[in-house]
Motif scaffolding. Structure first.
Motif: not given
Ligand SMILES: Nc1ncnc2c1ncn2[C@@H]1O[C@H](COP(=O)(O)OP(=O)(O)OP(=O)(O)O)[C@@H](O)[C@H]1O
Ligand SMILES: [Mg+2]
Lengths: 263, 222
Positions: B139-140, B217-222
């Protein structure tokens, strides 16, 4: 006198030809806070990583609550590696907190804390999240459960990391400079969580440049210099004058970090 | 020469079938390539030098030689080592292996992009190697490997035209044949370009869509 939580005997750690830790003997008393201090490059992280079995010691023995970690001495007196299952069982007693938090960025705070319960311990999702919430509440972050690490401050991230380790109910917690990556105004919230943990009787090994924390919360302080443990003792003994010249020099350097109270 | 669209209409069934073969070989080759490439990258990461070095050598050879030559070697050279394959399986094998070499490098970079501390955190919490791969590393690295993977998919589609030289009945083979048969070479070449371009464009769009979905989806707001 109870059995030490961790006991290290004649530990040597080499990286290639460089000997980074030399003849380390250390007992970590149960229910107490043991601090490791020493100049940069003295081997503090390496020693802590050996206790977490992230590094394998080159020689010597580590026991955790009486059980050998990683290696044992067989009948012939040779050092032999334990089977993987046994290593995992002993490691399960130990929680680790890193300088860089090491939260998984694709999981929320709740996801980070509940992950190992779900995947390793096969706890059903709902129960795992319930237990994770208890830990998040404990570090004061119940209201941040749905946040991703990128949405949290450094101090909050480190508290999530502490909750993540606590969720597996370790007997011993290791901290490698848990506040060094934080802005000064954020170190307090993390140190407070650690103080509470210490007050509850958690066995802790803390590598820290926060000499003030070591002096006030630590029950035992060990001074590491160039890969050797120069001495271990109660804060009152360690900081009493006259001091060992290497320690004196070290404290001078860190005076501005809160050691002034000991001058 | 006058462009004659009737040629296209007349041979529509063959063109559709050729497009179908190209799409099928492309997608199957890509999926197999991703699977093998991932396995190769994982073996290289965990297998030690004895596994890493030979696999690395094979990958370098595959990446350093033209696909055309590789296909020739397998198709015409294979029988000498007991590997007689029909054009379609030979094409699929060639495409998959070629893709795997490149995908393995993409996954290698993906593995390297994940900070080692994230893996160590998993180890300390008792996650097994497979759990760490599945729950943390894959996932990362997803966002890192997606753009080059889409890029590679596009290259593979275009490389699949090379399979016409071993008479795989794919798009290029089919349309070239129609061109010769009807003396409509320009129409054929033009049609080929259009069909490949439409598929490439669709793939690229799909890739961009996946990327946006994944990042929000994965990194909201990053
Ligand atoms: N993986 C490694 N390979 C080779 N040498 C290493 C490795 N890790 C640490 N070292 C070396 O071991 C020595 C001790 O490093 P360590 O990180 O344990 O020191 P430290 O006391 O934690 O320092 P700091 O206060 O800067 O964190 C250093 O000289 C370092 O360069
Ligand atoms: Mg360190």
């Amino acid at each position: 006198m109870t059995l030490p939580a961790i006991s290290v005997r004649s530990l040597v750690k080499r990286f290639g030809t460089a000997t980074v830790l030399q003849d380390i003997d250390l007992d970590v008393p149960e229910g107490k806070v043991s601090c490791l201090i020493g100049p940069s490059g003295s081997g503090k992280s390496t020693l802590l990583r050996c206790l977490a079995f992230l590094e394998e010691a080159s020689e010597g023995m580590i026991t955790v609550n009486g059980e050998a970690l990683g290696f044992f001495e067989n009948a012939k007196g040779e050092r032999e590696r334990l089977p993987a299952g046994q290593i995992r069982a002993v490691r399960a007693q130990i929680g680790m907190v890193f300088q860089q938090f090491n939260l998984w960025p694709h999981m929320t705070a709740l996801g980070n804390v509940s992950e190992a319960l779900k995947t390793v311990h096969k706890v059903p999702k709902a129960e795992a999240e319930e237990r994770a919430m208890v830990q998040l509440a404990k570090v004061g972050l119940a209201n941040r459960a749905g946040h991703y690490p990128s949405q949290l401050s450094g101090g909050q991230q480190q508290r999530v990391a502490i909750a993540r380790a606590l969720a597996l109910s370790p007997k011993i917690m290791l901290f490698d400079e848990p506040t060094s990556a934080l802005d000064p105004e954020l170190t307090g919230e993390v140190l407070n969580v650690m103080r509470e943990l210490a007050a509850e009787g958690m066995t802790m090994v803390v590598v820290s440049h926060e000499i003030g924390f070591a002096a006030t919360v630590g029950h035992q302080i060990s001074f590491l210099d160039q890969g050797r443990l120069l001495f271990t003792g109660a804060p009152s003994e360690i900081f009493a004058k006259p001091r060992h010249p290497r320690l004196e020099q070290f404290l001078d350097t860190y005076l501005d970090r809160g050691a002034s109270m000991l001058a | 020469m006058i462009f004659d669209p009737n040629v296209i209409l007349k041979h529509l069934p063959e063109i559709i079938s050729g497009t179908g073969v190209t799409l099928a070989l492309w997608i199957a080759g890509m999926l197999l390539g991703i699977l093998i490439g991932f396995i190769v990258a994982t073996l290289r990461r965990y297998g030690g030098r004895a596994v890493d070095l030979p696999l690395g050598f094979v990958v370098e050879v595959l990446r350093g030689t033209p696909f055309l030559i590789q296909i020739f070697l397998v198709y015409y050279g294979g029988p000498f080592v007991g590997l007689s394959l029909d054009p379609v399986p030979c094409g699929l094998l060639g495409l998959s292996v070629y893709a795997a070499a490149y995908y393995s490098e993409i996954f290698r970079a993906g593995y390297a992009s994940v900070p080692h501390g994230h893996v160590e955190a998993g180890e300390c919490l008792g996650l097994s190697r497979l759990q760490i791969i599945r729950r943390i590393l894959l996932p990362e690295m997803a966002l890192i490997v997606l753009p080059p993977s889409v890029n590679l998919a596009v290259i593979l589609l275009k490389e699949s035209a090379v399979l016409s030289i071993i008479t795989v009945p794919e798009l290029t083979t089919t349309v070239s044949a129609i061109g010769s048969q009807e003396y409509a070479f320009l129409e054929a070449i033009f049609l080929l370009a259009v069909i490949y371009w439409v598929i490439v464009e669709a793939a690229a769009r799909l890739g961009r869509l996946a990327e946006t979905r994944l990042s929000t989806f994965r990194f909201a707001a990053s």
